[in-house]
Enzyme design. Structure first.
Site, PDB file in Angstrom:
ATOM      1  N   CYS A 106       0.391  20.008 -13.994  1.00 45.90           N
ATOM      2  CA  CYS A 106       1.791  21.006 -13.783  1.00 45.90           C
ATOM      3  C   CYS A 106       2.989  20.216 -14.171  1.00 45.90           C
ATOM      4  CB  CYS A 106       1.977  21.439 -12.433  1.00 45.90           C
ATOM      5  SG  CYS A 106       3.508  22.365 -11.957  1.00 45.90           S
ATOM      6  N   HIS A 152       5.833  19.982 -13.048  1.00 43.83           N
ATOM      7  CA  HIS A 152       6.749  19.251 -11.909  1.00 43.83           C
ATOM      8  C   HIS A 152       6.097  17.985 -11.512  1.00 43.83           C
ATOM      9  CE1 HIS A 152       8.598  23.193 -12.304  1.00 43.83           C
ATOM     10  NE2 HIS A 152       9.429  22.931 -11.461  1.00 43.83           N
ATOM     11  N   CYS A 196       4.729  23.982 -20.349  1.00 45.97           N
ATOM     12  CA  CYS A 196       4.175  24.740 -19.028  1.00 45.97           C
ATOM     13  C   CYS A 196       2.548  24.754 -19.032  1.00 45.97           C
ATOM     14  CB  CYS A 196       4.889  26.371 -19.181  1.00 45.97           C
ATOM     15  SG  CYS A 196       4.390  27.253 -17.568  1.00 45.97           S
ATOM     16  N   ASN A 197       2.104  24.291 -18.117  1.00 44.58           N
ATOM     17  CA  ASN A 197       0.595  24.300 -18.178  1.00 44.58           C
ATOM     18  C   ASN A 197       0.124  25.682 -18.101  1.00 44.58           C
ATOM     19  OD1 ASN A 197      -0.935  21.326 -17.544  1.00 44.58           O
ATOM     20  ND2 ASN A 197       1.383  21.324 -17.242  1.00 44.58           N
ATOM     21  N   ASP A 244       9.137  26.217 -21.601  1.00 46.98           N
ATOM     22  CA  ASP A 244       8.596  26.159 -20.185  1.00 46.98           C
ATOM     23  C   ASP A 244       9.303  27.404 -19.330  1.00 46.98           C
ATOM     24  OD1 ASP A 244       7.461  24.835 -17.982  1.00 46.98           O
ATOM     25  OD2 ASP A 244       9.352  24.467 -17.084  1.00 46.98           O
ATOM     26  N   SER A 245       8.483  27.727 -18.320  1.00 42.84           N
ATOM     27  CA  SER A 245       8.888  28.819 -17.304  1.00 42.84           C
ATOM     28  C   SER A 245      10.115  28.449 -16.627  1.00 42.84           C
ATOM     29  CB  SER A 245       7.694  28.850 -16.262  1.00 42.84           C
ATOM     30  OG  SER A 245       7.582  27.691 -15.476  1.00 42.84           O
ATOM     31  N   GLU A 299      11.552  20.751  -6.822  1.00 45.36           N
ATOM     32  CA  GLU A 299      12.786  21.501  -7.250  1.00 45.36           C
ATOM     33  C   GLU A 299      13.997  21.409  -6.231  1.00 45.36           C
ATOM     34  OE1 GLU A 299      12.742  25.152  -9.149  1.00 45.36           O
ATOM     35  OE2 GLU A 299      11.408  24.542 -10.673  1.00 45.36           O
ATOM     36  N   TYR A 354       5.883  30.863 -12.894  1.00 43.57           N
ATOM     37  CA  TYR A 354       4.836  31.860 -13.502  1.00 43.57           C
ATOM     38  C   TYR A 354       3.462  31.542 -12.958  1.00 43.57           C
ATOM     39  CZ  TYR A 354       7.567  32.225 -18.132  1.00 43.57           C
ATOM     40  OH  TYR A 354       8.543  32.765 -18.989  1.00 43.57           O
TER      41      TYR A 354
HETATM   42  N1  DGL Z   1       5.725  25.227 -15.370  1.00 40.66           N
HETATM   43  C1  DGL Z   1       4.796  25.659 -14.799  1.00 40.66           C
HETATM   44  C2  DGL Z   1       3.490  24.732 -14.932  1.00 40.66           C
HETATM   45  O1  DGL Z   1       3.451  23.769 -15.609  1.00 40.66           O
HETATM   46  C3  DGL Z   1       5.062  25.232 -13.289  1.00 40.66           C
HETATM   47  C4  DGL Z   1       6.110  26.046 -12.462  1.00 40.66           C
HETATM   48  C5  DGL Z   1       5.651  27.791 -12.546  1.00 40.66           C
HETATM   49  O2  DGL Z   1       4.786  27.993 -11.874  1.00 40.66           O
HETATM   50  O3  DGL Z   1       6.279  28.554 -13.431  1.00 40.66           O
HETATM   51  O4  DGL Z   1       2.441  25.201 -14.814  1.00 40.66           O
END
Ligand code: DGL
Length: 248
Positions: free
Chosen positions: A180, A182, A70-71, A7-8, A148, A39
């Site tokens: 996403c 989160h 990560c989406n 994940d990011s 967060e 990201y």
């Molecule tokens: N993990 C990212 C997603 O699922 C969300 C956080 C980011 O923007 O990196 O897209």
């Protein structure tokens, strides 16, 4: 079997919580690129590069499988990662789309995610292919810092909902893809705001996809190792809190 989760940042723990519960893997190696999160506001070539670097890191752990939690990475870089990896790489877009298959195609479907995910049209193309004509896609980047900060409900969340959702046909939405990592933390207020909608979570759907497509079975009490590109101790501490919330 050992599975990498990429994940990011720490958001991918929402997916990891479901994988831990499923017991498909002996061990999960989680890697969050906390030095470079988010990201979701970056351009495609940057996300592809970061994704490939994440893959290189995880290759050091003899993993048999990679789940891209990560989406944003799943939306723009999955084929590049699949090309470079000597093991199966699974992303959350396919999983999320499978999650709406049983929903009525007559009601509008709401898709929320980062700018990168929504802008890539990765979900929208697949949803249109399977017959969803009324997909309302809304980038909701403010949800990431809210989560967060531990702001998962209440006045600020309601204000942000007004900003993003104020003009939507609230009562008509039949399903919502939480596109996403989160967003599952915001599931309770989202469900209250859209009373007729079924919420689709990446974590639940990835477990179904692994079971149906790769025939994985619950066999293990999965161990978890967490790595991050920045603040690893803080990430591990936060992971303990998030995972206990997610499993309660
Ligand atoms: N993990 C990212 C997603 O699922 C969300 C956080 C980011 O923007 O990196 O897209």
């Amino acid at each position: 079997m050992r599975c990498g989760v990429f994940d990011s940042g720490i958001g991918g723990l929402t997916v990891t919580a479901h994988l831990l519960n499923a017991g498909f893997f002996e061990e999960i190696i989680y890697y969050g690129d906390t030095a470079r999160v988010p990201y979701g506001n970056r351009n495609e070539s940057t996300i592809i590069r970061y994704g490939l670097e994440g893959l290189e890191f995880l290759k050091n752990f003899n993993i048999d499988f990679l789940v891209v939690a990560c989406n944003s990475v799943s939306a723009v870089a999955l084929s590049e990662l699949q090309r470079e990896a000597p093991f199966p790489v699974v992303g959350v877009i396919e999983a999320g789309v499978r999650g709406v298959l049983t929903l009525s195609k007559d009601s509008p479907l709401l898709l929320i995610g980062t700018r990168a995910t929504i802008g890539s049209k990765a979900y929208q193309k697949r949803l249109n292919q399977i017959g969803f004509k009324r997909v309302i896609a809304v980038p909701t980047p403010l949800f990431v810092p809210l989560v967060e900060e531990g702001i998962w409900d209440g006045k600020i969340v309601e204000e942000v909902f007004k900003l993003y959702f104020g003009k939507l046909p609230r009562q008509e939405i039949g399903g919502i893809i939480l596109g996403c990592t989160h967003y599952p933390f915001l599931a309770p207020p989202i469900a209250r705001y859209f009373p007729s909608a079924r919420l689709v979570h990446s974590g639940e759907e990835i477990v179904r996809l692994l079971r149906d497509k790769f025939y994985l079975k619950p066999k293990y009490r999965t161990k978890l190792q967490i790595y991050a590109s920045d603040n690893v101790e803080q990430v591990r501490e936060m992971a303990t809190r998030w995972l206990s919330h997610l499993s309660s």
